[in-house]
Design a protein around this motif. Structure first.
Motif, PDB file in Angstrom:
ATOM      1  N   GLY A   1      12.930 -56.451  32.203  1.00  0.00           N
ATOM      2  CA  GLY A   1      13.773 -55.769  33.185  1.00  0.00           C
ATOM      3  C   GLY A   1      13.468 -56.202  34.601  1.00  0.00           C
ATOM      4  O   GLY A   1      14.372 -56.375  35.422  1.00  0.00           O
ATOM      5  N   PHE A   2      12.196 -56.407  34.903  1.00  0.00           N
ATOM      6  CA  PHE A   2      11.798 -56.887  36.228  1.00  0.00           C
ATOM      7  C   PHE A   2      12.351 -58.286  36.492  1.00  0.00           C
ATOM      8  O   PHE A   2      12.882 -58.565  37.577  1.00  0.00           O
ATOM      9  CB  PHE A   2      10.266 -56.880  36.314  1.00  0.00           C
ATOM     10  CG  PHE A   2       9.736 -57.245  37.658  1.00  0.00           C
ATOM     11  CD1 PHE A   2       9.715 -56.317  38.675  1.00  0.00           C
ATOM     12  CD2 PHE A   2       9.250 -58.509  37.895  1.00  0.00           C
ATOM     13  CE1 PHE A   2       9.221 -56.649  39.928  1.00  0.00           C
ATOM     14  CE2 PHE A   2       8.753 -58.856  39.135  1.00  0.00           C
ATOM     15  CZ  PHE A   2       8.737 -57.926  40.157  1.00  0.00           C
ATOM     16  N   LEU A   3      12.272 -59.163  35.495  1.00  0.00           N
ATOM     17  CA  LEU A   3      12.818 -60.516  35.643  1.00  0.00           C
ATOM     18  C   LEU A   3      14.342 -60.484  35.789  1.00  0.00           C
ATOM     19  O   LEU A   3      14.915 -61.272  36.553  1.00  0.00           O
ATOM     20  CB  LEU A   3      12.420 -61.387  34.458  1.00  0.00           C
ATOM     21  CG  LEU A   3      10.937 -61.741  34.371  1.00  0.00           C
ATOM     22  CD1 LEU A   3      10.645 -62.469  33.064  1.00  0.00           C
ATOM     23  CD2 LEU A   3      10.511 -62.566  35.570  1.00  0.00           C
ATOM     24  N   MET A   4      14.984 -59.590  35.072  1.00  0.00           N
ATOM     25  CA  MET A   4      16.434 -59.446  35.196  1.00  0.00           C
ATOM     26  C   MET A   4      16.818 -58.988  36.600  1.00  0.00           C
ATOM     27  O   MET A   4      17.856 -59.394  37.131  1.00  0.00           O
ATOM     28  CB  MET A   4      16.949 -58.433  34.167  1.00  0.00           C
ATOM     29  CG  MET A   4      16.907 -58.906  32.742  1.00  0.00           C
ATOM     30  SD  MET A   4      17.163 -57.592  31.528  1.00  0.00           S
ATOM     31  CE  MET A   4      18.801 -57.032  31.914  1.00  0.00           C
ATOM     32  N   LEU A   5      15.984 -58.168  37.206  1.00  0.00           N
ATOM     33  CA  LEU A   5      16.269 -57.651  38.542  1.00  0.00           C
ATOM     34  C   LEU A   5      16.177 -58.735  39.607  1.00  0.00           C
ATOM     35  O   LEU A   5      16.975 -58.761  40.546  1.00  0.00           O
ATOM     36  CB  LEU A   5      15.289 -56.517  38.864  1.00  0.00           C
ATOM     37  CG  LEU A   5      15.447 -55.804  40.199  1.00  0.00           C
ATOM     38  CD1 LEU A   5      16.774 -55.059  40.235  1.00  0.00           C
ATOM     39  CD2 LEU A   5      14.300 -54.842  40.411  1.00  0.00           C
TER      40      LEU A   5
ATOM     41  N   GLN B   1      16.452 -62.145  39.280  1.00  0.00           N
ATOM     42  CA  GLN B   1      17.077 -63.444  39.024  1.00  0.00           C
ATOM     43  C   GLN B   1      18.381 -63.521  39.828  1.00  0.00           C
ATOM     44  O   GLN B   1      19.079 -62.523  39.974  1.00  0.00           O
ATOM     45  CB  GLN B   1      17.298 -63.660  37.528  1.00  0.00           C
ATOM     46  CG  GLN B   1      18.153 -62.626  36.826  1.00  0.00           C
ATOM     47  CD  GLN B   1      19.635 -62.825  37.018  1.00  0.00           C
ATOM     48  OE1 GLN B   1      20.093 -63.947  37.137  1.00  0.00           O
ATOM     49  NE2 GLN B   1      20.366 -61.746  37.043  1.00  0.00           N
ATOM     50  N   PRO B   2      18.723 -64.699  40.354  1.00  0.00           N
ATOM     51  CA  PRO B   2      19.905 -64.804  41.220  1.00  0.00           C
ATOM     52  C   PRO B   2      21.172 -65.317  40.539  1.00  0.00           C
ATOM     53  O   PRO B   2      22.140 -65.641  41.219  1.00  0.00           O
ATOM     54  CB  PRO B   2      19.434 -65.815  42.264  1.00  0.00           C
ATOM     55  CG  PRO B   2      18.545 -66.726  41.494  1.00  0.00           C
ATOM     56  CD  PRO B   2      17.852 -65.846  40.493  1.00  0.00           C
ATOM     57  N   PHE B   3      21.202 -65.401  39.211  1.00  0.00           N
ATOM     58  CA  PHE B   3      22.284 -66.125  38.544  1.00  0.00           C
ATOM     59  C   PHE B   3      23.368 -65.244  37.942  1.00  0.00           C
ATOM     60  O   PHE B   3      24.548 -65.515  38.118  1.00  0.00           O
ATOM     61  CB  PHE B   3      21.707 -67.036  37.453  1.00  0.00           C
ATOM     62  CG  PHE B   3      20.677 -67.987  37.970  1.00  0.00           C
ATOM     63  CD1 PHE B   3      21.012 -68.970  38.875  1.00  0.00           C
ATOM     64  CD2 PHE B   3      19.364 -67.868  37.584  1.00  0.00           C
ATOM     65  CE1 PHE B   3      20.063 -69.844  39.378  1.00  0.00           C
ATOM     66  CE2 PHE B   3      18.410 -68.733  38.071  1.00  0.00           C
ATOM     67  CZ  PHE B   3      18.754 -69.719  38.966  1.00  0.00           C
ATOM     68  N   ALA B   4      23.003 -64.226  37.212  1.00  0.00           N
ATOM     69  CA  ALA B   4      23.984 -63.445  36.463  1.00  0.00           C
ATOM     70  C   ALA B   4      24.020 -61.996  36.944  1.00  0.00           C
ATOM     71  O   ALA B   4      23.001 -61.301  36.930  1.00  0.00           O
ATOM     72  CB  ALA B   4      23.657 -63.494  34.972  1.00  0.00           C
TER      73      ALA B   4
ATOM     74  N   TYR C   1      22.081 -54.446  34.392  1.00  0.00           N
ATOM     75  CA  TYR C   1      21.353 -53.726  33.348  1.00  0.00           C
ATOM     76  C   TYR C   1      19.838 -53.762  33.520  1.00  0.00           C
ATOM     77  O   TYR C   1      19.103 -53.272  32.661  1.00  0.00           O
ATOM     78  CB  TYR C   1      21.731 -54.271  31.973  1.00  0.00           C
ATOM     79  CG  TYR C   1      23.164 -53.944  31.616  1.00  0.00           C
ATOM     80  CD1 TYR C   1      23.525 -52.634  31.316  1.00  0.00           C
ATOM     81  CD2 TYR C   1      24.148 -54.927  31.615  1.00  0.00           C
ATOM     82  CE1 TYR C   1      24.835 -52.321  31.011  1.00  0.00           C
ATOM     83  CE2 TYR C   1      25.464 -54.614  31.321  1.00  0.00           C
ATOM     84  CZ  TYR C   1      25.801 -53.313  31.008  1.00  0.00           C
ATOM     85  OH  TYR C   1      27.096 -53.000  30.710  1.00  0.00           O
ATOM     86  N   SER C   2      19.354 -54.309  34.621  1.00  0.00           N
ATOM     87  CA  SER C   2      17.910 -54.422  34.805  1.00  0.00           C
ATOM     88  C   SER C   2      17.239 -53.059  34.962  1.00  0.00           C
ATOM     89  O   SER C   2      16.173 -52.819  34.394  1.00  0.00           O
ATOM     90  CB  SER C   2      17.601 -55.302  36.013  1.00  0.00           C
ATOM     91  OG  SER C   2      18.094 -54.702  37.195  1.00  0.00           O
ATOM     92  N   PHE C   3      17.838 -52.158  35.723  1.00  0.00           N
ATOM     93  CA  PHE C   3      17.224 -50.845  35.919  1.00  0.00           C
ATOM     94  C   PHE C   3      17.175 -50.061  34.612  1.00  0.00           C
ATOM     95  O   PHE C   3      16.170 -49.412  34.306  1.00  0.00           O
ATOM     96  CB  PHE C   3      17.974 -50.046  36.984  1.00  0.00           C
ATOM     97  CG  PHE C   3      17.403 -48.676  37.200  1.00  0.00           C
ATOM     98  CD1 PHE C   3      16.194 -48.520  37.850  1.00  0.00           C
ATOM     99  CD2 PHE C   3      18.060 -47.554  36.738  1.00  0.00           C
ATOM    100  CE1 PHE C   3      15.642 -47.268  38.031  1.00  0.00           C
ATOM    101  CE2 PHE C   3      17.528 -46.295  36.919  1.00  0.00           C
ATOM    102  CZ  PHE C   3      16.320 -46.151  37.574  1.00  0.00           C
ATOM    103  N   ILE C   4      18.254 -50.123  33.834  1.00  0.00           N
ATOM    104  CA  ILE C   4      18.293 -49.423  32.546  1.00  0.00           C
ATOM    105  C   ILE C   4      17.220 -49.987  31.620  1.00  0.00           C
ATOM    106  O   ILE C   4      16.555 -49.241  30.895  1.00  0.00           O
ATOM    107  CB  ILE C   4      19.691 -49.556  31.904  1.00  0.00           C
ATOM    108  CG1 ILE C   4      20.751 -48.922  32.801  1.00  0.00           C
ATOM    109  CG2 ILE C   4      19.717 -48.963  30.511  1.00  0.00           C
ATOM    110  CD1 ILE C   4      20.596 -47.443  33.010  1.00  0.00           C
TER     111      ILE C   4
END
Length: 66
Positions: free
Chosen positions: A31-35, A37-40, A46-49
């Motif tokens: 989730g931290f990596l999803m938050l 990242q600059p691409f998608a 959905y990173s916080f969820i």
């Protein structure tokens, strides 16, 4: 002699605290990596969820037996 130490746990090995805490930590890290990242935009959305689910899982799993 401690009788509780000799007693076999009824919990399955896959539901023990050590493994499940590692899984919850990995979900938080994803989730931290999803938050950050600059691409998608969908990953950012959905990173916080994802981090919230990992945190809730970690809190619940920390009550499991060793």
């Amino acid at each position: 002699m401690n009788l509780t130490a000799k007693r076999k746990s009824r919990w399955p090995v896959s539901a023990r605290r050590g493994l499940m805490e590692n899984v919850a930590t990995a979900i938080i890290a994803i989730g931290f990596l999803m938050l950050f990242q600059p691409f998608a935009l969908a990953l950012y959305t959905y990173s916080f969820i994802t981090m919230l689910a990992g945190t809730a899982m970690f809190i619940i799993v920390s009550k499991f037996p060793e």
